[in-house]
Design an enzyme around this catalytic site. Structure first.
Site, PDB file in Angstrom:
ATOM      1  N   LYS A  98       6.488   1.336  -7.279  1.00 51.17           N
ATOM      2  CA  LYS A  98       5.338   0.423  -7.432  1.00 51.17           C
ATOM      3  C   LYS A  98       4.562   0.334  -6.118  1.00 51.17           C
ATOM      4  O   LYS A  98       3.339   0.477  -6.099  1.00 51.17           O
ATOM      5  CB  LYS A  98       5.832  -0.973  -7.813  1.00 51.17           C
ATOM      6  CG  LYS A  98       4.795  -2.068  -7.698  1.00 51.17           C
ATOM      7  CD  LYS A  98       5.279  -3.406  -8.204  1.00 51.17           C
ATOM      8  CE  LYS A  98       6.035  -4.185  -7.188  1.00 51.17           C
ATOM      9  NZ  LYS A  98       5.198  -4.844  -6.161  1.00 51.17           N
ATOM     10  N   ARG A 148       1.931 -15.628   3.207  1.00 51.13           N
ATOM     11  CA  ARG A 148       1.415 -14.250   3.215  1.00 51.13           C
ATOM     12  C   ARG A 148       0.004 -14.163   3.788  1.00 51.13           C
ATOM     13  O   ARG A 148      -0.938 -13.768   3.132  1.00 51.13           O
ATOM     14  CB  ARG A 148       1.487 -13.684   1.799  1.00 51.13           C
ATOM     15  CG  ARG A 148       2.896 -13.769   1.250  1.00 51.13           C
ATOM     16  CD  ARG A 148       3.047 -13.118  -0.071  1.00 51.13           C
ATOM     17  NE  ARG A 148       3.215 -11.663   0.095  1.00 51.13           N
ATOM     18  CZ  ARG A 148       3.457 -10.857  -0.948  1.00 51.13           C
ATOM     19  NH1 ARG A 148       3.515 -11.360  -2.156  1.00 51.13           N
ATOM     20  NH2 ARG A 148       3.603  -9.566  -0.761  1.00 51.13           N
TER      21      ARG A 148
END
Ligand code: EPZ
Length: 406
Positions: A23, A124
């Site tokens: 992925k 993040r």
């Protein structure tokens, strides 16, 4: 509810499973493809929610992307006139859309990408991405939740990453690949997906050296030619099925792996990995670290396994600040896990029990699937859409190994 998984536990997984393409290599190569001067064909890209969203984003931006008969993915950016911004709604679904920052700056010197919202596993931020593209000569403005980047006088630069961020390393390699001069990224991330990106770009005529080490040198080139490329297998998916064999007391041959990519989680491996469950699971102490340390994406699946180990295990999460959300769910299944800051203390129990639980993010969802395979009785996993984001055909693959899942 189509995004609910029901799993009957207590059945050992037996047989062989073929691992799909990675992925986290597929997503970055799909972004990088917009820098090529024609149609790129990518082989072995997994068909999962995340890559489907990426296809939609590419089409929305004007680069036509579609799956071909043979399962490969075609990406054909226009000669010019491609949008320089990612569609807001779609990019909110997929943090990896921030990889268009480097790809767009590399392709056309302009980019607008949305700052990812705080996601389930941590804040993040993108401070390292911004610091890097600024060093390469982009002017940056943060405006209503988006990064607006405009390449002015771009030039090679030496950039030190305070943290070996995977995404920042990838964005900077992509931008530097088309930026005149020599760029050097120090304390770069070393994940195999970074090496795959470098190999892909070099196959298009880029000059990227040292990917996979902590110093990556990039000599900018003026154009990148389109071609065909096959991405690496998914080491995290492989690790997940390996744990599946161990936690269910089964025996599984995991095929299509690159052994060296699994060294952080396996002592000895050879082509194709046969995992035979032992009579008991032993406790272990684990710290997650950037590659080649133990991967943070394997932390949750390992937590599920250690919850039925003999003895007490300690797992320290050093990469993300909020990646223990599945602990409560595992405890609802009878696990005995205690959190102290970034440390989980896992007191092994003889058995887990089916319950209704909820996936909070991709790897937490995978951990719940693994726990459900080992649990006595039936487990219902809600919000299973998270799991379909990153595991191609997980129902088909587990059913093929003898699991009872729907
Ligand atoms: C990539 O995310 C992967 N995603 C993640 O996989 C993986 O967990 C992560 O790398 C670590 O291996 C993709 O490749 C699409 P980072 P990324 O930048 O690039 C901090 C999965 O399950 N940081 O290496 O976002 C950040 O907050 C997903 O497949 C900054 O502080 O990870 C985090 O704590 C989840 N400033 C740490 O670094 C920045 O500018 C690692 O983040 C950038 C990151």
């Amino acid at each position: 509810m189509q995004d609910t998984l029901v799993i009957e536990g207590g059945l050992p997984l037996r047989g062989r499973v073929r691992i799909s393409g990675a992925k986290n290599a597929g997503l970055v190569l799909m972004a990088a493809s917009i820098m090529a001067d024609g149609e790129t064909i990518l082989d072995n890209v997994p068909r999962i929610c995340d890559t489907e969203v990426m296809v939609d984003i590419l089409n929305e931006m004007g680069a036509s992307a579609h799956w071909r008969e043979d399962g490969s993915l075609s990406i054909h950016p226009p000669q010019d006139g491609m949008k320089h911004w990612t569609p807001l709604e779609l990019s909110k679904k997929l943090r990896a859309s921030n990889l268009f920052l480097g790809a767009l700056l590399g392709r056309q010197g302009q980019a607008v990408v949305s700052l990812p919202g705080g996601c389930d596993i941590g804040s993040r931020p993108m401070d390292l991405h911004v610091k890097g593209v600024r060093a390469l000569g982009a002017e940056i403005e943060i405006d209503n939740g988006c990064i607006h980047a405009q390449a002015v006088e771009t030039h090679g630069a030496r950039i030190y990453l305070d943290f070996p961020s995977v995404g920042a390393t990838e964005n900077l390699i992509m931008m530097a690949a088309k930026t005149p001069g020599l760029s050097i990224i120090e304390n770069a991330a070393k994940e195999p997906e970074i090496v795959d990106l470098a190999n892909f770009l070099n196959s298009m005529g880029a000059k990227v050296r040292g990917a996979g080490t902590d110093v990556v040198k990039i000599e900018g080139v003026s154009r990148l030619k389109a071609g065909r490329y096959s991405i690496i297998p998914d080491r995290i998916e492989a690790g997940t099925y390996m744990i599946g064999a161990a936690i269910s007391g089964g025996e599984v041959l995991v095929e299509n792996v690159i052994p060296t990519h699994l060294h952080p989680i396996m002592e000895e491996t050879d082509q194709g990995i046969l995992v035979k469950a032992g009579r008991t699971v032993l406790h272990a102490d684990i710290k997650t670290l950037p590659y080649p340390g133990f991967p943070t994406d394997m932390q949750s699946p390992m937590l599920a396994l250690l919850s039925i180990a003999q003895g007490t295990s300690v797992i320290v999460e050093n990469v993300f600040e909020n990646r223990f959300q599945m602990v409560e769910e595992l405890n609802r299944m009878g696990a005995r896990i205690r959190l102290e800051g970034q440390t989980a203390i896992v007191e092994g129990v003889p058995a887990l029990y089916g319950a209704t639980v909820r996936a909070t993010d991709l790897r937490a969802g995978a951990a719940l699937v693994l726990a459900a395979l080992a649990a006595r009785g039936e487990t219902v996993i809600e919000n299973a859409i998270h799991i379909f984001r990153g595991y191609e055909d997980i129902i088909g693959k587990l059913t093929g190994l003898g699991a009872r899942i729907k």
